[in-house]
Design an enzyme around this catalytic site. Structure first.
Site, PDB file in Angstrom:
ATOM      1  N   ARG A  34       0.274 -11.162 -18.886  1.00 42.89           N
ATOM      2  CA  ARG A  34      -0.320  -9.876 -18.472  1.00 42.89           C
ATOM      3  C   ARG A  34       0.650  -9.096 -17.579  1.00 42.89           C
ATOM      4  NH1 ARG A  34      -3.378 -11.589 -21.840  1.00 42.89           N
ATOM      5  NH2 ARG A  34      -5.467 -12.445 -21.508  1.00 42.89           N
ATOM      6  N   GLU A 178     -18.381 -21.833 -22.464  1.00 42.80           N
ATOM      7  CA  GLU A 178     -17.756 -20.741 -23.231  1.00 42.80           C
ATOM      8  C   GLU A 178     -17.097 -21.225 -24.522  1.00 42.80           C
ATOM      9  OE1 GLU A 178     -14.405 -18.803 -21.339  1.00 42.80           O
ATOM     10  OE2 GLU A 178     -14.518 -17.081 -22.671  1.00 42.80           O
ATOM     11  N   LYS A 220     -21.340 -18.339 -22.201  1.00 38.97           N
ATOM     12  CA  LYS A 220     -20.386 -17.234 -22.341  1.00 38.97           C
ATOM     13  C   LYS A 220     -20.018 -17.175 -23.811  1.00 38.97           C
ATOM     14  CE  LYS A 220     -16.132 -15.215 -20.537  1.00 38.97           C
ATOM     15  NZ  LYS A 220     -15.427 -14.889 -19.304  1.00 38.97           N
ATOM     16  N   GLY A 263     -12.420 -10.785 -25.406  1.00 41.78           N
ATOM     17  CA  GLY A 263     -11.664 -11.404 -26.499  1.00 41.78           C
ATOM     18  C   GLY A 263     -10.565 -10.574 -27.145  1.00 41.78           C
ATOM     19  N   GLY A 264     -10.111  -9.526 -26.468  1.00 38.59           N
ATOM     20  CA  GLY A 264      -9.065  -8.696 -27.070  1.00 38.59           C
ATOM     21  C   GLY A 264      -9.603  -7.387 -27.636  1.00 38.59           C
ATOM     22  N   ARG A 293     -10.001  -8.838 -19.829  1.00 42.13           N
ATOM     23  CA  ARG A 293      -9.150  -7.727 -20.260  1.00 42.13           C
ATOM     24  C   ARG A 293      -9.890  -6.389 -20.350  1.00 42.13           C
ATOM     25  NH1 ARG A 293      -6.855 -11.001 -25.208  1.00 42.13           N
ATOM     26  NH2 ARG A 293      -8.783 -12.117 -24.725  1.00 42.13           N
TER      27      ARG A 293
HETATM   28  P1  13P Z   1     -11.419 -11.651 -22.019  1.00 41.75           P
HETATM   29  O1  13P Z   1     -12.593 -10.766 -21.647  1.00 41.75           O
HETATM   30  O2  13P Z   1     -10.102 -11.001 -21.785  1.00 41.75           O
HETATM   31  O3  13P Z   1     -11.586 -12.236 -23.389  1.00 41.75           O
HETATM   32  O4  13P Z   1     -11.458 -12.876 -21.025  1.00 41.75           O
HETATM   33  C1  13P Z   1     -12.652 -13.490 -20.770  1.00 41.75           C
HETATM   34  C2  13P Z   1     -12.439 -14.901 -20.440  1.00 41.75           C
HETATM   35  O5  13P Z   1     -12.800 -15.354 -19.388  1.00 41.75           O
HETATM   36  C3  13P Z   1     -11.783 -15.756 -21.441  1.00 41.75           C
HETATM   37  O6  13P Z   1     -11.917 -17.084 -21.069  1.00 41.75           O
END
Ligand code: 13P
Length: 343
Positions: A34, A178, A220, A263-264, A293
């Site tokens: 990042r 998650e 998640k 997730g991008g 993100r």
């Molecule tokens: P993103 O929202 O960038 O996908 O990250 C969330 C996250 O915690 C991934 O483990």
């Protein structure tokens, strides 16, 4: 269960009306990616300074219930010496901690991964409790491709997540489980639905098998969406309908709440998709955000342009994105509102 009342209380607080989570738990390797993208050297002091921007943003607590930290971050303090977790606690936000040790190659299954980190986890959790953590996160990665995901990958990850969740609840920490079905690839939304449904079913089977208290944990989830390179991209309506239906079919009603990763997806896209889901409504659990993100991208970009001069601008941007996500978690967002972006 010893901590049941506290676990249920904290889990409810995480997904309270209009609130969600900021994931600021990038490992040093992810942080490197990042920071490289915006031209900031990934040294500890820069990582600390950037996280301070997030943690100390005024009024963040109006939209954010908690922030997930990485091992390094939960031990860090503001420039004036106040530990980050204490700053959060003073503002009524909950400190969380990523406890998995990353996704590693799954034996006999090329191209697939299993998340590690169970060995020694009981001791690490005890230390995180002492450092102020109220919830934890463990991320499993499920990739869609030719002949994958395999049931071997889904089951191995589901079992590890259930054992992690049980250890968290034993320690009095709310587990966020998650299982991320990756957006990378050219698969259809239908294939994403199939992979997500088997992943969720297997995950909740294993959680039941380990007697995890669903009212004291949070899922998640990744949204059900066509792959990033798919010829036909999914509309917010499709994402909302597929995701809500898939969750309703696979997730027990007793669960405290569902938060989504981005997730991008782009920041507006992730906000719009969450909003559409909440417009459908009538789910047994709150649906809110736990974005990294989709909240941080514009914040990091602005801060990186001038880390000493742009702190307030970066914080205003953070507050704006958090507010948009908060509105989306109530089905009250509209793309029109993006015109009010501060920068
Ligand atoms: P993103 O929202 O960038 O996908 O990250 C969330 C996250 O915690 C991934 O483990």
């Amino acid at each position: 269960m010893e901590h049941a009342t506290e676990l249920m209380r904290v889990a409810k607080q995480v997904v309270a009306l209009g609130k969600g989570i900021i994931a600021a738990d990038e490992s040093t390797a992810t942080c490197q990616k990042r920071f490289d993208a915006v031209g900031v050297p990934c040294i500890e002091d820069n990582r600390r300074a950037y996280r301070e921007v997030i943690v100390t943003a005024p009024h963040l607590e109006d939209y954010v219930s908690g922030i997930i930290f990485y091992d390094e971050t939960i031990r860090q303090s503001t420039a004036s010496g106040e530990p980050f977790s204490e700053v959060l606690a003073e503002k009524g936000m909950l400190p969380g901690i990523k406890v998995d040790l990353g996704a590693k190659e799954l034996a006999l299954h090329p191209g697939e991964k299993v998340t590690e980190g169970l060995d020694g986890l009981r001791d690490r959790l005890a230390e995180y409790v002492a450092l102020g953590a109220k919830f934890a996160k463990w991320r499993a990665v499920i990739e869609i491709g030719k002949d994958i995901p395999s049931m071997a990958c889904i089951r191995a990850n589901a079992h590890a997540m259930a054992r992690y969740a049980a250890l968290c609840q034993e320690a009095g920490i709310v587990p966020i489980v998650e299982p991320e079905v990756l957006i990378e690839g050219d698969h259809t939304i239908e294939r994403c639905r199939e992979a997500t449904a088997s992943t969720l079913k297997s995950t909740f089977d294993e959680l039941a098998g380990q007697d995890v208290l669903l009212e004291g944990m949070i899922l998640k989830a990744s949204m059900v969406i066509a792959g990033k390179k798919a010829a036909k991209q999914s509309t917010p309506k499709e994402v909302a309908e597929y995701t809500v239906r898939c969750l309703k079919e696979s997730v027990p009603a007793a669960l405290a709440g569902v938060v989504f990763l981005s997730g991008g997806q782009g920041d507006e896209q992730a906000t719009e998709n969450l909003d559409e889901m909440n417009r459908i409504g009538k789910t047994p659990w709150p649906l809110t955000f736990s974005y990294s993100r989709a909240i941080q991208n514009p914040v990091l970009k602005l801060w990186a342009q001038n880390p000493s001069a742009n702190v307030i601008k970066a914080q205003e941007t953070l507050l704006f994105r958090a507010k948009m996500c908060s509105l989306a978690s109530q089905g009250k967002y509209s793309a029109e509102m993006e015109k009010q972006r501060p920068y």
